[in-house]
Design an enzyme around this catalytic site. Structure first.
Site, mmCIF file in Angstrom:
data_model
loop_
_atom_site.group_PDB
_atom_site.id
_atom_site.type_symbol
_atom_site.label_atom_id
_atom_site.label_comp_id
_atom_site.label_asym_id
_atom_site.label_seq_id
_atom_site.Cartn_x
_atom_site.Cartn_y
_atom_site.Cartn_z
ATOM 1 N N ASP A 32 7.037 -30.925 34.900
ATOM 2 C CA ASP A 32 8.480 -30.757 34.960
ATOM 3 C C ASP A 32 8.899 -29.310 35.246
ATOM 4 O O ASP A 32 9.354 -28.618 34.344
ATOM 5 C CB ASP A 32 9.086 -31.228 33.631
ATOM 6 C CG ASP A 32 10.581 -31.427 33.726
ATOM 7 O OD1 ASP A 32 11.114 -31.346 34.844
ATOM 8 O OD2 ASP A 32 11.218 -31.667 32.683
ATOM 9 N N GLU A 61 13.179 -41.089 30.385
ATOM 10 C CA GLU A 61 14.000 -40.324 29.447
ATOM 11 C C GLU A 61 15.248 -41.104 29.033
ATOM 12 O O GLU A 61 16.371 -40.613 29.081
ATOM 13 C CB GLU A 61 14.381 -38.968 30.064
ATOM 14 C CG GLU A 61 13.160 -38.130 30.400
ATOM 15 C CD GLU A 61 13.495 -36.724 30.898
ATOM 16 O OE1 GLU A 61 14.587 -36.512 31.440
ATOM 17 O OE2 GLU A 61 12.631 -35.837 30.730
ATOM 18 N N GLU A 80 15.873 -23.922 34.839
ATOM 19 C CA GLU A 80 15.717 -24.553 33.524
ATOM 20 C C GLU A 80 14.573 -23.947 32.714
ATOM 21 O O GLU A 80 14.751 -23.574 31.561
ATOM 22 C CB GLU A 80 15.507 -26.059 33.709
ATOM 23 C CG GLU A 80 15.237 -26.775 32.398
ATOM 24 C CD GLU A 80 15.037 -28.275 32.557
ATOM 25 O OE1 GLU A 80 15.188 -28.803 33.669
ATOM 26 O OE2 GLU A 80 14.726 -28.924 31.533
HETATM 27 O O1 GCW Z 1 12.951 -32.755 31.985
HETATM 28 C C1 GCW Z 1 14.063 -33.036 32.493
HETATM 29 C C2 GCW Z 1 15.218 -32.162 32.222
HETATM 30 C C3 GCW Z 1 16.363 -33.116 32.133
HETATM 31 C C4 GCW Z 1 16.477 -33.822 33.483
HETATM 32 C C5 GCW Z 1 15.144 -34.458 33.841
HETATM 33 C C6 GCW Z 1 15.127 -35.097 35.207
HETATM 34 C C7 GCW Z 1 18.409 -34.741 34.502
HETATM 35 O O2 GCW Z 1 15.036 -31.427 31.040
HETATM 36 O O3 GCW Z 1 17.522 -32.426 31.805
HETATM 37 O O4 GCW Z 1 17.489 -34.789 33.466
HETATM 38 O O5 GCW Z 1 14.163 -33.500 33.803
HETATM 39 O O6 GCW Z 1 14.659 -34.465 36.124
HETATM 40 O O7 GCW Z 1 15.571 -36.230 35.335
#
Ligand code: GCW
Length: 670
Positions: A357, A278, A385
């Site tokens: 996730d 990411e 989340e």
């Molecule tokens: O999918 C994601 C979340 C992000 C998070 C990531 C992770 C901290 O939406 O906000 O970043 O997982 O776990 O690294």
């Protein structure tokens, strides 16, 4: 209402043991004796302070003796009248006398909290006895707090560690440490895994003194402080052109940096690292492996007794989903399994519970137990989340219990996830559980008062994975509120049902997402943020679901037999994961006899009605919990019901229009 400006959560001694208490808890006044522990030890001092705080009544004398006994397991404790393993009775005196034995200070502190907990729940001498050893060596909270005070995926206000790029240390920090220790947490990562701005990097001189203050407060409660690390620090802080983990200059830079960090923070537990995911840089940028990155840091930190916790949440978010073999779910296993055995002893891989996730329902990550020669720990998320943003009630302990109980078949016995991540299966020294925490600076810490059940519950479960969801819920309810039995039962029941209710009105049968992109609250059926080439759920006019069998992405083959075969066949695949593993026609008959499309309609109508029913039941708590709690939770239920209706209507309409099949029960779907 606490005078402090923040809630005392499950340690609200004053209100529980107060005169007006429904249950009339009498804590008494304590006299503490310490044998073979250093009375000046900081953790022992905290234990004594906590006893004095809890047992502060002027009636009923109580005696507590803390005794060191080398035979008790690390961080474990015994409570009762057995000293030194013999059956010697404690000298009889007028006052009830509790003896807490432990081999180390943390054990003594946990024993004290156990005693306080039982007393607050109304248990009396001599019925308070215990023989406990923690299931997991590492029991950690991961904060995703940013230095500017915002919290990534935070639903409870702002950070209480950071305000305007500065670190805050105050009485609330001490209470936080107490709460964590009271449920057995022994490690806290204070900053977000996405470490983005060099100017606010915690491993710089500007912050050492304050981080040390935090670390000292944590240390008083047996908690180690950890930091999230930016893998690109050699570039962003050091001015080097690269951060290649095998480059000599990069390695030397880390050696100097980590020495500097430990010179200032000798008690630091280590670092948590998110790399190559990411938008974060990592070893892949230089054609290196994840092991190259983790081991480089591990080798440097080893001399300070530190550990590297390396996250396995590594995937390419720009994958093209039109290719039916491409599958984000495969990524963790594909990247890490081949390196099993290459990670050094002080490196731990932290693995999210599912391959995607933190969805409301996912299969267990095949990496858990898939790795057989690597330290591993489980990462779950109590920050809601994808599970309702602490607006919707969603008690997650039942989900965590399912995860822990999953049989991986990595060997013939001791093969559940609980076994693997405790270190029992492979004899690892470093193993355990971490949760992305759900706290913020709201009065009640967790946005919705009821979300504190997850905060409490995660700690209790990480300490003792044998506890049931119900036991934990009941403990939390009894400690937090002061309810007559029938209302206590109702609240426990509401919590226990809440995850399934949430699941029913959101995405069906393990397919996941369908949430508003980026924000992740509220429905958006096609809304997966990375599916710019089409829907990730692959719904068409005939059916939906992702084919992850050997004919599809092959993901099911990442499990050991017989799990691989079970998931591969839609007839043996657990129905609650059917759409995760298979593309299924709307007319497919489920075990109940319902068609898939009818199940989607029914579960959404039901889930929504049940959310309405929860909100209705909550009305019975008016006047039975504090006005502030009642108002807060009522307001959130209002939003939950609205959310549930939106989900019901959008999901049902979407699939009605796609499939053209009407609801058998003739309800209105537009
Ligand atoms: O999918 C994601 C979340 C992000 C998070 C990531 C992770 C901290 O939406 O906000 O970043 O997982 O776990 O690294």
């Amino acid at each position: 209402m606490s005078e402090k400006g923040w809630s005392q959560l499950w340690l609200d001694y004053a209100s529980k043991a107060g005169k007006d208490s429904v249950n009339g808890i009498r804590m008494g006044n304590v006299n503490v004796d310490i044998k073979d522990f250093d009375v000046d030890n900081r953790v022992i001092e905290s234990a004594v302070k906590e006893l004095n705080r809890a047992f502060c009544g002027d009636n009923d004398k109580v005696k507590v003796t803390l005794v060191r006994n080398k035979e008790v397991a690390k961080e474990g404790y015994r409570i009762g009248n057995i000293i030194g393993g013999s059956n010697e009775n404690v000298a009889k005196s007028d006052a009830p006398e509790y003896v807490i034995e432990a081999s180390d200070e943390n054990g003594a502190l946990y024993g004290v909290f156990h005693l306080i907990r039982e007393k607050l729940m109304g248990k009396e001498y001599p019925n308070i006895c215990a023989d406990c050893a923690p299931s997991n060596p590492l029991r950690m909270m991961n904060h995703w707090d940013n230095m500017d005070g915002s919290i990534e995926r935070g639903y409870s206000g702002r950070s209480f560690f950071f305000v305007g790029d500065e670190i805050v240390v105050n009485e609330r920090t001490v209470d936080y440490a107490r709460f964590m220790a009271s449920v057995g947490i022994n490690g806290v990562v204070i900053n977000n895994v996405n470490v983005k701005w060099a100017a606010t990097d915690l491993i710089t001189t500007r912050f050492f003194d304050k981080v040390k203050e935090l670390s000292d407060i944590f240390g008083d409660y047996g908690i180690k402080l950890y930091l999230s690390l930016n893998f690109a620090s050699p570039i962003e802080l050091g001015g080097l052109p690269i951060c290649d983990p095998l480059d000599k200059d990069v390695i030397n830079w880390w050696k100097d940096k980590i020495k500097e960090v430990y010179d200032h923070l000798p008690d630091l537990g280590g670092f948590l690292v998110k790399a190559d995911s990411e938008g974060r840089p990592g070893p892949f940028t230089y054609g290196r492996t994840q092991a190259d990155g983790a081991n480089m840091l591990g080798d440097i930190i080893a001399q300070y007794g530190g550990i590297i916790i390396w996250r396995c949440f590594v995937y390419n978010c720009t994958q093209d989903w039109r290719d039916t073999k491409t599958d984000r779910a495969r990524a963790g296993y594909d990247y890490f399994k081949g390196l099993d055995g290459e990670y050094h002893d002080n490196v731990i891989l932290q693995i999210k519970n599912g391959p995607m996730d933190f969805q409301i329902r996912e299969p267990i990550s095949p990496l858990l137990g898939g790795l057989t020669k690597t330290n591993q720990m489980l990462e779950v998320q109590i920050a809601q989340e994808y599970t309702g943003h602490q607006i919707d009630v969603c008690y997650l302990i039942p989900m965590f219990k399912e995860i822990l109980g999953f049989k991986t078949y990595c060997r013939d016995d001791l093969d559940t996830v609980a076994d693997v991540i405790s270190g029992r299966t492979m004899g690892n020294k470093y193993a355990g559980m971490a949760a992305v925490i759900n706290t913020g600076n709201d009065y009640n810490w967790t946005g919705n008062d009821l979300a504190a059940a997850n905060l409490y519950g995660f700690g209790r479960l990480a300490f003792n994975t044998e506890l049931s969801s119900e036991e934990i819920a009941r403990e939390w309810v009894r400690l937090t509120f002061d309810l007559e039995q029938d209302l206590e039962d109702k609240l426990v029941d509401m919590l226990l049902r809440s995850r399934e209710i949430y699941e029913k009105y959101t995405s069906p049968l393990g397919i996941g997402w369908m949430v508003t992109p980026s924000d992740h609250y509220g429905p958006s059926v096609d809304g997966y943020e990375y599916s710019r080439w089409g829907t990730y759920h692959r719904a068409d006019h005939l059916g939906l679901g992702v084919d992850r069998t050997d004919k599809g992405t092959g993901y099911a083959q990442q499990y050991y037999s017989p799990n691989a075969e079970m998931y591969n066949d839609p007839k043996t695949c657990p129905e609650n994961l059917l759409l995760f593993f298979h593309h299924i026609p709307y007319t497919w008959k489920l075990a109940s006899g319902q068609s898939l499309i009818q199940y989607i309609y029914d579960s959404h109508f039901e889930g929504c009605a049940e959310a309405e029913e929860l909100a209705e039941t909550w009305k019975e708590f008016e006047g039975k919990v504090s006005d502030r709690t009642y108002a807060c939770v009522s307001e959130r239920f209002g939003r939950q019901v609205y959310n549930a209706r939106e989900w019901r209507d959008q999901v049902n309409s979407y699939f009605y229009r796609k499939s053209g099949i009407s609801d058998e029960k003739g309800r209105t779907i537009y």
